[in-house]
Design a protein around this motif. Structure first.
Motif: not given
Lengths: 184, 377
Positions: A126-135, A155-172
């Motif tokens: 749901g957010n194109v900026v998460t492509q690096s975390v998907v990869a 990863m959770v400690n590296s990404v901006p606080p606002k995008s932690v949730e969407v990046n967690k989803k991207a990782y999964d």
């Protein structure tokens, strides 16, 4: 044992970010890492690569060694063409299937996985900026260079606080994709 | 306790400069050293320091020298082409004895050369960056830790010997990113050396009336201690002179204050030399390849070790003389066409030295060193 991975793409796709997280995760895990990024006159929009070197002992030569890179991720055709020459025989390659075409010759030489990474980030996560975390998640699951837990936490400690949730989803999502690829 | 962080060589140079008390930076952006200038522009104002981007390289070295005359701890940074432009004023810094730290993150040359690629081709330039007679000091870090510690050392030597000091990084060391452990700030502060200040009678103050092998004692401007500063040869009070005795004394002191204090200035590192038959001589990023090559050579039963000059100039001449006598084989590898090899040949008086030199912007991988060393045996 020294392990070498290469992330390539177009400047701005987050390739360097994914590399930085992986390098940091190795240090968090008690090991050594060096991130050797492209340093060229072209960065934004131009071909970009980052080599991630991981080891249990101090890394002296801070560049990838010709013929020893075991994994390459590529999200742009130009950088794929430019940077594939130093891969190890039988290296694993993950390409964005919408953006990179791989020749039959390369498919015979390497283990190639085609994944619509950017499409997945945009439409599944749901957010194109998460492509690096998907990869990043795909890389870790395919290569097992580190445990998913340590990379996930870094990863959770590296990404901006606002995008932690969407990046967690991207990782999964990334881990699931890789598991399916391995099951094939 | 120490401090651990993940960072690059260039970032460590700016961090160490600030922690050594640098409070003035003037520069002009140039690859691959710009990160240092960028960091200083962000950080210096936070420490009540001053940063200025000048109109060009010449202006930036002039501004840094001027600030140093006023008592500031000043730094400028650049890469090969910029150092060439600064060279006339670097000579002014030598003869006026105004301390200055000059960082050169080396890229391929000559001229604009290979802007983004690694090189060690400014080693000769660092020895004689400008016309005239003088002795220069150049430090060459080979690790992230040394990017920090040698920056502190560069400031200390500049202040102690009242002279410009070069900090020579190569692009690989400058951009290498990894974890580093640094000493605690309180311990660093204890190591910092500041220039001597004259506190005697103002009327009899003669800043350049220094004993042989000692630097001038230049009080900061605007404190009531009057003297003259000029690029011309000058007497004890700083006013121009053509007196041959005075001119010779000036040059003897400029060269002597460095060359005759080698014991204090020179730094080097030895690695696995105790039982070695082969001494590899390398510095900067290439010393990392050499160290890795030594492990591989020893796996094959070849006893190699390394001598790494950290102070390239003045060279560790006594140590190199000893190496010339002691080792069966000597091997020099560097990212230029033999600029330090000449110094090794001069000191060792050997004509059988193995070499691996390169100037195409590419690093030297360990296995190439292994192959070349094996070839020479």
């Amino acid at each position: 044992m020294r392990r070498e991975l290469r992330f390539t793409g177009a400047g701005g796709q987050g390739v360097l970010t994914a590399g930085a997280i992986l390098a940091q995760a190795k240090i968090n895990d008690g090991g050594f890492s060096i991130k050797a990024s492209t340093y060229s006159s072209q960065v934004r929009g131009g071909p970009t690569k980052v080599d991630i070197l991981l080891d249990e002992s101090e890394i002296l030569f801070p560049y990838a060694i010709d013929g020893q890179i075991e994994f390459m991720l590529s999200t742009a055709q130009q950088s794929f063409n430019m940077y594939k020459s130093e891969l190890a025989p039988n290296a694993i390659i993950v390409v964005d299937s919408h953006l990179v075409e791989v020749s039959d010759e390369d498919r015979a030489k390497y283990t190639v996985y085609d994944v619509p990474i950017i499409y997945t980030a945009k439409n599944v996560v749901g957010n194109v900026v998460t492509q690096s975390v998907v990869a990043l998640a795909i890389t870790v699951e395919l290569t097992k260079v580190l445990s998913n837990e340590v990379v996930y936490e870094t990863m959770v400690n590296s990404v901006p606080p606002k995008s932690v949730e969407v990046n967690k989803k991207a990782y999964d999502v990334g881990v699931e994709i890789a598991k399916k690829l391995l099951a094939k | 306790m120490g401090r651990k962080l993940i960072t690059t060589g260039n970032d460590l140079v700016s961090m160490a400069a600030l922690e050594a008390g640098c409070n003035f930076f003037a520069g002009y952006p140039i690859t691959p050293s710009s990160d240092i200038m960028h960091n200083m522009s962000v950080e210096l104002p936070k420490f009540d320091g001053h940063f200025i981007q000048m109109e060009d390289e010449i202006g930036s070295v002039c501004a840094a020298i001027g600030a140093s005359m006023s008592g500031a701890k000043a730094m400028t940074g650049s890469s090969g082409p910029g150092i060439s432009l600064k060279s006339e004023q670097i000579g002014y810094s030598f003869i006026t004895e105004v301390p200055l730290v000059i960082v050169n993150v080396m890229r391929g040359g000559p001229s604009t050369g290979l802007p983004t690629h690694v090189s060690q081709a400014d080693v000769g330039q660092a020895k004689y960056p400008t016309h005239g007679d003088y002795a220069s000091i150049s430090l060459c870090p080979g690790s992230l830790e040394e990017c920090y510690s040698m920056t502190i050392e560069a400031f200390n030597l500049a202040e102690k010997y009242m002279t410009p000091v070069f900090l020579l990084l190569d692009e690989t060391v400058g951009h290498m990113q990894s974890e580093v452990e640094l000493p605690d700030l309180e311990d660093v502060k204890k190591m910092v050396i500041n220039r001597e200040v004259y506190t005697g009678d103002k009327d009899t103050y003669e800043p350049y009336n220094a004993p042989m092998d000692k630097p001038a004692v230049l009080n900061p401007f605007f404190k009531g201690y009057k003297y003259h500063v000029t690029g011309l040869h000058h007497g004890h009070k700083g006013f121009p002179t053509e007196d041959p005795v005075q001119s010779q004394y000036n040059i003897d002191r400029l060269t002597g204050k460095v060359n005759n204090n080698r014991g204090d200035i020179v730094k080097y590192a030895e690695y696995m030399l105790d039982d070695a038959d082969i001494c590899i001589i390398a510095y900067g990023s290439i010393s990392r390849s050499a160290k890795s090559a030594i492990a591989k050579l020893r796996e094959k039963g070849i006893k190699a070790g390394m001598f790494r000059p950290i102070t390239l100039w003045p060279s560790p001449d006594k140590q190199l003389q000893e190496i010339g006598k002691k080792f069966k084989h000597i091997f020099v590898t560097e990212l230029n066409m033999g600029q330090y090899l000449e110094e090794v040949q001069r000191c060792t008086k050997r004509d059988d030295i193995g070499t691996l030199h390169r100037a195409n912007g590419k690093p030297i991988p360990p296995l190439e060193i292994v192959a070349k060393v094996e070839e020479m045996l």
